[in-house]
Write a protein that holds these residues in place. Structure first.
Motif, PDB file in Angstrom:
ATOM      1  N   SER A   1      64.558  51.535  11.141  1.00 38.42           N
ATOM      2  CA  SER A   1      65.442  52.678  10.876  1.00 38.42           C
ATOM      3  C   SER A   1      64.962  53.470   9.673  1.00 38.42           C
ATOM      4  O   SER A   1      64.924  54.704   9.697  1.00 38.42           O
ATOM      5  CB  SER A   1      66.879  52.205  10.634  1.00 38.42           C
ATOM      6  OG  SER A   1      67.419  51.652  11.805  1.00 38.42           O
ATOM      7  N   ILE A   2      64.599  52.771   8.624  1.00 36.88           N
ATOM      8  CA  ILE A   2      64.102  53.428   7.412  1.00 36.88           C
ATOM      9  C   ILE A   2      62.829  54.203   7.733  1.00 36.88           C
ATOM     10  O   ILE A   2      62.672  55.364   7.337  1.00 36.88           O
ATOM     11  CB  ILE A   2      63.869  52.393   6.296  1.00 36.88           C
ATOM     12  CG1 ILE A   2      65.212  51.785   5.866  1.00 36.88           C
ATOM     13  CG2 ILE A   2      63.133  53.020   5.105  1.00 36.88           C
ATOM     14  CD1 ILE A   2      65.095  50.537   5.027  1.00 36.88           C
ATOM     15  N   ARG A   3      61.930  53.581   8.464  1.00 33.47           N
ATOM     16  CA  ARG A   3      60.675  54.233   8.841  1.00 33.47           C
ATOM     17  C   ARG A   3      60.950  55.495   9.658  1.00 33.47           C
ATOM     18  O   ARG A   3      60.352  56.546   9.403  1.00 33.47           O
ATOM     19  CB  ARG A   3      59.814  53.252   9.637  1.00 33.47           C
ATOM     20  CG  ARG A   3      58.417  53.742   9.918  1.00 33.47           C
ATOM     21  CD  ARG A   3      57.574  52.698  10.634  1.00 33.47           C
ATOM     22  NE  ARG A   3      57.502  51.456   9.865  1.00 33.47           N
ATOM     23  CZ  ARG A   3      57.865  50.247  10.328  1.00 33.47           C
ATOM     24  NH1 ARG A   3      58.311  50.110  11.558  1.00 33.47           N
ATOM     25  NH2 ARG A   3      57.758  49.189   9.566  1.00 33.47           N
ATOM     26  N   ASP A   4      61.849  55.408  10.629  1.00 37.22           N
ATOM     27  CA  ASP A   4      62.173  56.570  11.463  1.00 37.22           C
ATOM     28  C   ASP A   4      62.808  57.694  10.640  1.00 37.22           C
ATOM     29  O   ASP A   4      62.521  58.869  10.859  1.00 37.22           O
ATOM     30  CB  ASP A   4      63.100  56.179  12.611  1.00 37.22           C
ATOM     31  CG  ASP A   4      62.395  55.400  13.710  1.00 37.22           C
ATOM     32  OD1 ASP A   4      61.135  55.329  13.684  1.00 37.22           O
ATOM     33  OD2 ASP A   4      63.091  54.846  14.577  1.00 37.22           O
ATOM     34  N   LEU A   5      63.661  57.338   9.696  1.00 40.09           N
ATOM     35  CA  LEU A   5      64.276  58.349   8.827  1.00 40.09           C
ATOM     36  C   LEU A   5      63.214  59.048   7.988  1.00 40.09           C
ATOM     37  O   LEU A   5      63.212  60.275   7.867  1.00 40.09           O
ATOM     38  CB  LEU A   5      65.327  57.709   7.912  1.00 40.09           C
ATOM     39  CG  LEU A   5      66.586  57.192   8.588  1.00 40.09           C
ATOM     40  CD1 LEU A   5      67.426  56.407   7.590  1.00 40.09           C
ATOM     41  CD2 LEU A   5      67.385  58.335   9.188  1.00 40.09           C
ATOM     42  N   GLU A   6      62.321  58.272   7.417  1.00 38.44           N
ATOM     43  CA  GLU A   6      61.287  58.839   6.555  1.00 38.44           C
ATOM     44  C   GLU A   6      60.277  59.685   7.331  1.00 38.44           C
ATOM     45  O   GLU A   6      59.707  60.624   6.784  1.00 38.44           O
ATOM     46  CB  GLU A   6      60.560  57.732   5.792  1.00 38.44           C
ATOM     47  CG  GLU A   6      61.430  57.080   4.736  1.00 38.44           C
ATOM     48  CD  GLU A   6      60.706  56.035   3.914  1.00 38.44           C
ATOM     49  OE1 GLU A   6      59.495  55.790   4.146  1.00 38.44           O
ATOM     50  OE2 GLU A   6      61.346  55.446   3.021  1.00 38.44           O
TER      51      GLU A   6
END
Length: 88
Positions: A36-41
């Motif tokens: 999720s963090i990777r996709d947000l970034e």
């Protein structure tokens, strides 16, 4: 990454790095998955208000910086809605 999604993703990444955190450390601290963090970034997914609230609390962001995150996410959602509406 382009538009609001790109700017929001870059800002989230910059904040995380300024805090000296890896994606894994942010995931542990916030309860979000690394994916999720990777996709947000990367600007792949637009965060929910609850996700932004969680991140601003995890990082202890000042109100002005949190407001910028919310503004970018809202603009991204609004633009996406307009684009979907134009194709109907």
């Amino acid at each position: 990454m382009t538009g609001e999604g790109g700017r929001l993703g870059t800002l989230l990444r910059d904040i995380r790095l300024d805090r000296g955190m890896t994606q894994e450390q942010l995931g542990e601290a916030s309860g979000l998955s690394v994916r999720s963090i990777r996709d947000l970034e990367r600007g792949v997914s637009c965060p929910r208000v609850s996700t932004l609230r969680l991140l601003t609390q995890t990082w202890g962001l000042p109100e002005s910086q949190g407001a910028e995150l919310y503004r970018l996410a809202r603009a991204w959602r609004d633009r996406s809605r307009r684009q979907r509406g134009a194709g109907d």
